[in-house]
Design a protein around this motif. Structure first.
Motif: not given
Length: 430
Positions: A18-35
């Motif tokens: 997917i071609g996308a933009w990063l609207s927000n993110k959070r990370s916890s240790g060994k996992i990153a959550f990309l919105q």
């Protein structure tokens, strides 16, 4: 497989890009959550350190808000997500690293957001409002096309006014006076005499120095005009049209309505027929509700419309207004010439008038009287009078304000959020 977010459910358990933009993110240790967002929708991308290269994981952790990328991963079902799916990321190709994006997840004032409207449109709630706006437009075309209407485009530059020149933008048309259109209605009447059933959809302009939450300087109108249709028949068309649009939004914008936390139980009640009260009855109702200063012959303001709407859970028609406060072209009620065959449709929940319509004068002599009363002299109105000379017929029409309708169905407070780039009394930027 390259695809878009809205299409990802089709590729459940498959790997896509997917071609996308990063609207927000959070990370916890060994996992990153990309919105992620791509214009079609929003999805979460989950980046697990042990499942990707070190370079990819560091990229995910260090990417800034609104950076752009091609992102690859497996689409999996996720019942916790409003969208119902997420991406298990396997690779990221950075396109552009954004820096110092001004609209952060913290609270911002309205003026700041309006100054950055070109960026604010990217936010989830603004995206939802615009998708609902798009659905209203799509379903409008469907309704009128399916019912045999022809779309006709009236001019934006005109030599005459539909409802008086006090609230028009004046401009020079070479060596003539011209105006930005406040309504395409007069031209739609001409079109109805040629095609029978027509509608227009386009921008209109009011030089009205108003700062209320219901007013814009530039807004969009849907204006049908129908030959051989009387006032009552026009009201039935209006309620069928609005019911159709509301149902289309409920059917096709579930996710957007959920994002906006819209109470859809109120919208589910919007089915034709709608209640009707006369202007006379409306004045009496307002007096009962404590508006002691309202007098017969006065126009209703926002507080009056809201008070009337509170008595109904559907849009309500207020019919037969005094002729003195309505436009020159409206046909008088037979036997009662001081009021006209017109109606305003008032939306529930305090959103005010969304439709104004009337049966038009089709009698040449009466229209000539109106011309004289309103000082409509000169060649600019000659063509409109000729519509009553050559095969005049009973005809009616109405205009729906798109932005007020978007505000109502979206549940947003102010019409400035219902148009991509609002033009307000003190705002011409961006």
């Amino acid at each position: 497989m390259k695809t878009t977010i809205v299409q990802t459910p089709v590729y459940k358990d498959q790997t896509v890009t997917i071609g996308a933009w990063l609207s927000n993110k959070r990370s916890s240790g060994k996992i990153a959550f990309l919105q992620l967002r791509d214009g079609t929708g929003f999805i979460q991308g989950v980046v697990v350190k042990n499942d990707v290269s070190e370079e990819t994981f560091q990229l995910a952790k260090n990417m800034t808000q609104e950076s752009s990328m091609y992102i690859t991963g497996k689409i999996v079902e996720d019942t916790r997500s409003p969208f119902g799916f997420e991406m298990q990321v396997s690779d990221i190709e950075l396109i552009h690293q954004a820096s110092d994006y001004p609209i952060t997840p913290k609270e911002h004032g309205t003026e700041f957001l309006m100054d950055h409207r070109h960026l604010w449109l990217r936010s989830k709630k603004q995206h939802a409002v615009m998708k609902i706006r798009n659905e209203i437009i799509r379903s409008t075309y469907q309704f009128f096309n399916d019912n045999g209407y022809v779309k006709i485009d009236p001019p934006i530059l005109t030599g005459s006014s539909a409802e008086g020149t006090t609230e028009l933008f004046h401009t020079k048309y070479f060596d003539e006076e011209a105006y930005l259109s406040q309504s395409g209605q007069l031209y739609m009447e001409a079109a109805a005499m040629a095609f029978g059933k027509v509608f227009s959809f386009g921008p209109t302009f009011r030089a009205e120095k108003s700062k209320t939450r219901r007013h814009l300087i530039e807004f969009w109108m849907i204006e049908p005009e129908i030959a051989f249709v009387n006032h009552e028949e026009s009201l039935e068309i209006q309620e069928q049209y609005v019911s159709f649009v509301v149902q289309s939004v409920l059917d096709n914008c579930k996710l957007e309505l959920d994002v906006l936390e819209r109470d859809t139980t109120k919208l589910e009640k919007i089915k034709a027929p709608f209640p009707r009260i006369s202007y006379d009855e409306a004045v009496d109702l307002l007096k009962e509700k404590g508006f002691d200063d309202i007098e017969w012959g006065e126009d209703f303001g926002a507080p009056h419309e809201t008070a009337i709407a509170e008595s109904f859970d559907k849009p309500v028609f207020i019919t037969n207004y005094p002729a003195e406060i309505k436009a020159f072209y409206m046909k008088p009620v037979p036997g009662r010439p001081e009021v006209v065959l017109c109606a305003d449709m008032i939306a529930p929940e305090g959103y005010g008038e969304i439709i104004g319509g009337s049966q038009r004068i089709d009698d040449l002599e009466l229209m000539e009287e109106r011309y004289e009363q309103h000082g409509l002299t000169g060649p600019a109105y000659k063509w409109y009078l000729e519509l009553r000379k050559f095969g005049s017929v009973p005809h009616s029409g109405f205009g729906l304000g798109l932005e007020r309708t978007v505000a109502w169905l979206s549940g947003v407070d102010h019409v400035r959020e219902t148009i991509p780039f609002p033009r307000l009394l003190n705002r011409l930027y961006p």
